[in-house]
Scaffold this active site. Structure first.
Site, PDB file in Angstrom:
ATOM      1  N   VAL A   1       0.804  -1.222   0.000  1.00  0.00           N
ATOM      2  CA  VAL A   1       0.000   0.000   0.000  1.00  0.00           C
ATOM      3  C   VAL A   1       0.839   1.275   0.000  1.00  0.00           C
ATOM      4  O   VAL A   1       0.304   2.359  -0.218  1.00  0.00           O
ATOM      5  CB  VAL A   1      -0.974   0.013   1.201  1.00  0.00           C
ATOM      6  CG1 VAL A   1      -1.939  -1.158   1.122  1.00  0.00           C
ATOM      7  CG2 VAL A   1      -0.211   0.006   2.522  1.00  0.00           C
ATOM      8  N   ASP A   2       2.130   1.154   0.255  1.00  0.00           N
ATOM      9  CA  ASP A   2       3.008   2.336   0.225  1.00  0.00           C
ATOM     10  C   ASP A   2       4.205   2.068  -0.687  1.00  0.00           C
ATOM     11  O   ASP A   2       5.352   2.271  -0.312  1.00  0.00           O
ATOM     12  CB  ASP A   2       3.479   2.693   1.641  1.00  0.00           C
ATOM     13  CG  ASP A   2       4.165   4.060   1.693  1.00  0.00           C
ATOM     14  OD1 ASP A   2       3.945   4.869   0.779  1.00  0.00           O
ATOM     15  OD2 ASP A   2       4.935   4.310   2.646  1.00  0.00           O
ATOM     16  N   LEU A   3       3.912   1.624  -1.909  1.00  0.00           N
ATOM     17  CA  LEU A   3       4.979   1.344  -2.865  1.00  0.00           C
ATOM     18  C   LEU A   3       5.491   2.659  -3.430  1.00  0.00           C
ATOM     19  O   LEU A   3       4.851   3.292  -4.264  1.00  0.00           O
ATOM     20  CB  LEU A   3       4.467   0.443  -3.983  1.00  0.00           C
ATOM     21  CG  LEU A   3       5.538  -0.057  -4.956  1.00  0.00           C
ATOM     22  CD1 LEU A   3       6.582  -0.901  -4.242  1.00  0.00           C
ATOM     23  CD2 LEU A   3       4.913  -0.852  -6.098  1.00  0.00           C
TER      24      LEU A   3
ATOM     25  N   ASN B   1      11.028   2.828  -0.929  1.00  0.00           N
ATOM     26  CA  ASN B   1      10.796   1.488  -0.394  1.00  0.00           C
ATOM     27  C   ASN B   1      11.237   0.390  -1.356  1.00  0.00           C
ATOM     28  O   ASN B   1      10.826  -0.766  -1.232  1.00  0.00           O
ATOM     29  CB  ASN B   1       9.319   1.316  -0.025  1.00  0.00           C
ATOM     30  CG  ASN B   1       8.948   2.089   1.220  1.00  0.00           C
ATOM     31  OD1 ASN B   1       9.801   2.388   2.045  1.00  0.00           O
ATOM     32  ND2 ASN B   1       7.674   2.429   1.358  1.00  0.00           N
TER      33      ASN B   1
ATOM     34  N   ARG C   1       0.948   4.624  -7.416  1.00  0.00           N
ATOM     35  CA  ARG C   1       1.588   5.274  -6.271  1.00  0.00           C
ATOM     36  C   ARG C   1       3.098   5.382  -6.502  1.00  0.00           C
ATOM     37  O   ARG C   1       3.720   6.409  -6.202  1.00  0.00           O
ATOM     38  CB  ARG C   1       1.299   4.494  -4.994  1.00  0.00           C
ATOM     39  CG  ARG C   1       1.783   5.200  -3.720  1.00  0.00           C
ATOM     40  CD  ARG C   1       1.362   4.433  -2.479  1.00  0.00           C
ATOM     41  NE  ARG C   1       1.734   5.125  -1.267  1.00  0.00           N
ATOM     42  CZ  ARG C   1       1.022   6.072  -0.679  1.00  0.00           C
ATOM     43  NH1 ARG C   1      -0.126   6.447  -1.229  1.00  0.00           N
ATOM     44  NH2 ARG C   1       1.433   6.657   0.436  1.00  0.00           N
TER      45      ARG C   1
END
Length: 247
Positions: free
Chosen positions: A166-168, A172, A209
């Site tokens: 969900v936070d690509l 990261n 994202r």
């Protein structure tokens, strides 16, 4: 990899420990415990992450911090609904699952959840540092198609196993001499593996994202890099998904 859970202070604090680290306890999650060996992580995130050295092991300590407007009200504290549902415990568990799937992620070392009052908690996690890895945009060959294809292939491998990151974002994604790694799995989920053609909505959201994070960091890229290199990333991604379906 096996993990043991322990509670201290009459159930107010609980932690998970990788069985390889027998000496691990709650103090390991406190920056002050490590003294001069502690070095702040300078790339990405909201702060609250450090590199440290312990018994010849390179480890990353990360405290969980809120983002957005809610951070002004409570930077580190979350609503407590049980230790097993804490963000640190859930991330530790999903990392262990991804390792079993032979996916390139850092090995979890420990996870801590500490109750603060009746209804809130704060959390931290320890993971092994990936040897020789740098953030994607810091790699010397970031202007080359090869790195972008490898990043796309790696994301495809995770998506093929149903991992919704969900936070690509570009911070990261780490690149080492041997592999491309994904990190920071806070709030991530393992979904069912998709058998049909086309991308699921969550897969599209992950890629969108990532692209937005790259567009925000254009100053960190050689001029004109992103449009063509993004196509290389998508090519590697599609090739990886296609290979997984054939396999």
């Amino acid at each position: 990899m096996k993990a043991s859970r322990q509670t201290v202070k009459s159930g107010e604090t609980a932690f998970l420990r990788n069985e390889k680290f027998e000496a691990l306890g709650p103090r390991w999650f406190e920056p002050d415990h490590w003294g001069a060996s502690l070095v702040p992580v300078g790339t990405g995130g909201r702060g609250g992450a450090w590199f440290l050295r312990c018994d010849s092991e390179d480890i990353v300590l990360r405290h969980y911090y809120r983002g957005g407007l809610v951070a002004h009200l409570s930077k580190r504290r979350y609503i407590f609904t049980g230790f097993e549902r804490s963000r640190s415990f859930r991330e530790f568990r999903i990392l262990a699952q991804l390792l079993k799937l032979n996916l390139p992620v850092p090995e979890p070392v420990g996870a801590l959840a500490e109750r603060v009052g009746t209804f809130r908690y704060q959390a931290a996690i320890l993971v092994r540092r990936v040897p020789g890895a740098v953030a994607m945009l810091e790699h010397d060959s970031i202007a080359d198609d090869l790195i972008w294809r490898q990043v796309g292939e790696t994301i495809g491998r995770f998506h093929a196993e149903g991992l919704d990151h969900v936070d690509l974002n570009c911070d990261n994604i780490l690149v080492s001499a041997k592999d491309v790694y994904l990190i920071d799995f806070d709030r991530c989920k393992l979904r069912g593996v998709r058998s049909g053609s086309g991308m699921a909505g969550w897969q599209k959201r992950n890629l969108n994202r990532l692209k937005r994070s790259l567009e925000k960091r254009l100053d960190d890229l050689p001029e004109g890099t992103l449009p063509l290199r993004w196509q290389a990333l998508l090519s590697g991604y599609e090739q990886s998904l296609s290979a997984s379906k054939k396999g």
